[in-house]
Design an enzyme around this catalytic site. Structure first.
Site, PDB file in Angstrom:
ATOM      1  N   MET A  68       0.847  -1.198   0.000  1.00 29.35           N
ATOM      2  CA  MET A  68       0.000   0.000   0.000  1.00 29.35           C
ATOM      3  C   MET A  68       0.884   1.250   0.000  1.00 29.35           C
ATOM      4  SD  MET A  68      -3.443  -0.944   2.056  1.00 29.35           S
ATOM      5  CE  MET A  68      -2.839  -0.791   3.711  1.00 29.35           C
TER       6      MET A  68
ATOM      7  N   LEU B 215       6.639   3.149   1.415  1.00 24.19           N
ATOM      8  CA  LEU B 215       7.571   2.026   1.505  1.00 24.19           C
ATOM      9  C   LEU B 215       8.704   2.280   2.498  1.00 24.19           C
ATOM     10  CD1 LEU B 215       7.809   1.111  -2.288  1.00 24.19           C
ATOM     11  CD2 LEU B 215       6.248   0.213  -0.551  1.00 24.19           C
ATOM     12  N   HIS B 216       9.126   1.208   3.152  1.00 26.65           N
ATOM     13  CA  HIS B 216      10.235   1.266   4.109  1.00 26.65           C
ATOM     14  C   HIS B 216      11.137   0.059   3.859  1.00 26.65           C
ATOM     15  CE1 HIS B 216       7.913  -1.802   6.133  1.00 26.65           C
ATOM     16  NE2 HIS B 216       6.890  -0.959   6.280  1.00 26.65           N
TER      17      HIS B 216
ATOM     18  N   HIS C 144       9.514  -3.390   3.270  1.00 25.71           N
ATOM     19  CA  HIS C 144       9.037  -3.650   1.904  1.00 25.71           C
ATOM     20  C   HIS C 144      10.219  -3.939   0.973  1.00 25.71           C
ATOM     21  CE1 HIS C 144       5.639  -0.856   3.205  1.00 25.71           C
ATOM     22  NE2 HIS C 144       5.002  -1.940   2.845  1.00 25.71           N
TER      23      HIS C 144
ATOM     24  N   LYS D 132       5.221  -9.653   9.560  1.00 27.33           N
ATOM     25  CA  LYS D 132       4.673  -8.707  10.550  1.00 27.33           C
ATOM     26  C   LYS D 132       3.148  -8.823  10.567  1.00 27.33           C
ATOM     27  CE  LYS D 132       4.087  -4.216  10.282  1.00 27.33           C
ATOM     28  NZ  LYS D 132       2.718  -4.073  10.823  1.00 27.33           N
TER      29      LYS D 132
ATOM     30  N   GLN E 254      -2.517 -11.990   8.325  1.00 29.27           N
ATOM     31  CA  GLN E 254      -2.768 -11.749   6.891  1.00 29.27           C
ATOM     32  C   GLN E 254      -2.127 -12.859   6.053  1.00 29.27           C
ATOM     33  OE1 GLN E 254      -2.715  -7.847   4.666  1.00 29.27           O
ATOM     34  NE2 GLN E 254      -0.604  -8.442   4.319  1.00 29.27           N
TER      35      GLN E 254
END
Ligand code: PAF
Length: 280
Positions: A30, A33-34, A37, A149, A153
């Site tokens: 989504m 970004l960090h 990702h 994390k 999901q």
């Protein structure tokens, strides 16, 4: 790297790549970004001939409209980061591209989504399944990469892929943390300096739970975690659960004979943070 906005353009581009015999890897995001990702993108690029990353803030998975409005959107910076991480195709569609018609599909994950995030965010996983199934249908990747994390999901998406018989392998990738332990999340950017300073207590408390698991019972562990988190003026515990890592159902005792995962959700003001750790 190519940046494409439409499904048609993406399908065209990927059919060219696939006709060259390339395997396709996919990282749905989504945006905002960090390094977490980027670790998925780098792994995807290492393991696949073409790495595709989607950037789409999916409205159907937000049960709280305020949360959707606040969600950070940083497309220009995201595109730059993807370029350096080795992404081949960035897909940044509009809502109309993803949902040309309202998505009314209702998914059944059995008991998997009746606990933790599923219980506290009604409809969240149905929205995740809508967007992930739509994106998988458009990209048709060989592999899709998800971070641990979002532990629940991962379980829900794997179950969806299994139930729909989709020809994709879901690849689990480890949590990436800041030096102070805080799990990387796009939501960290929304924390005030005071909340950011308090937030590492979440991981610290989870790691302490790992150390205590052989010396206390489940009720005592839950109380210790709740007291530790709520002792901070900046943090408020939403839930702490010890679940079977496979079924995600809460264990009755810490002696239960299954791999156990400790999962936590905490509010820092309006920002909701989640984390998890393997207990055994
Ligand atoms: O984990 C996320 O960022 C989102 O839930 C996902 C998988 C990209 C679906 O919108």
């Amino acid at each position: 790297m190519k940046v494409v906005k439409t499904v048609e353009e993406l399908r065209q581009l990927l059919s060219e790549e696939k006709s060259k015999g390339k395997t396709v890897g996919f990282v749905p995001t989504m945006g905002a970004l960090h390094r977490g990702h980027l670790s998925l993108v780098q792994r995807c690029k290492k393991e696949c001939g073409a790495a595709v990353v989607s950037i789409f803030v999916n409205p159907t998975q937000f049960n709280d409209k305020g949360d959707l409005a606040r969600y950070p959107r940083t497309l220009a910076a995201d595109v730059q980061l993807l370029q350096t991480a080795g992404c081949d195709v960035a897909f940044a569609p509009s809502e109309a591209e993803v949902y040309p018609e309202p998505d009314t599909r209702v998914f059944d994950f059995g008991p998997l989504d009746r606990v933790m995030e599923g219980a506290h965010r009604p409809g969240h996983f149905n929205g995740v399944a809508q967007v992930v199934s739509r994106l998988l249908d458009v990209v048709q990747p060989n592999y899709a990469y998800f971070g641990e994390k979002d532990f629940q999901q991962l379980a829900v998406v794997s179950e969806m892929v299994r139930r729909l018989g989709l020809p994709v392998e879901i690849v689990r990738c480890p949590i990436v943390r800041e030096a102070d332990g805080l799990a990387l999340s796009s939501r960290n950017a929304l924390l005030t300096p005071e909340q950011r300073a308090a937030a590492p207590l979440i991981a610290k408390t989870l790691f302490a739970a790992v150390d205590m698991v052989c010396s206390v019972d489940l009720a005592a562990l839950k109380k210790l975690v709740a007291d530790a988190i709520n002792a901070s003026e900046q943090l408020k515990l939403e839930y702490f659960e010890v679940v079977c890592a496979r079924t995600l159902q809460p264990v009755a005792s810490l002696d239960d004979d299954c791999a156990k995962q400790a999962c936590i959700a905490v509010h820092a003001g309006k920002v909701r943070l989640i984390d998890n750790v393997r207990l055994t």
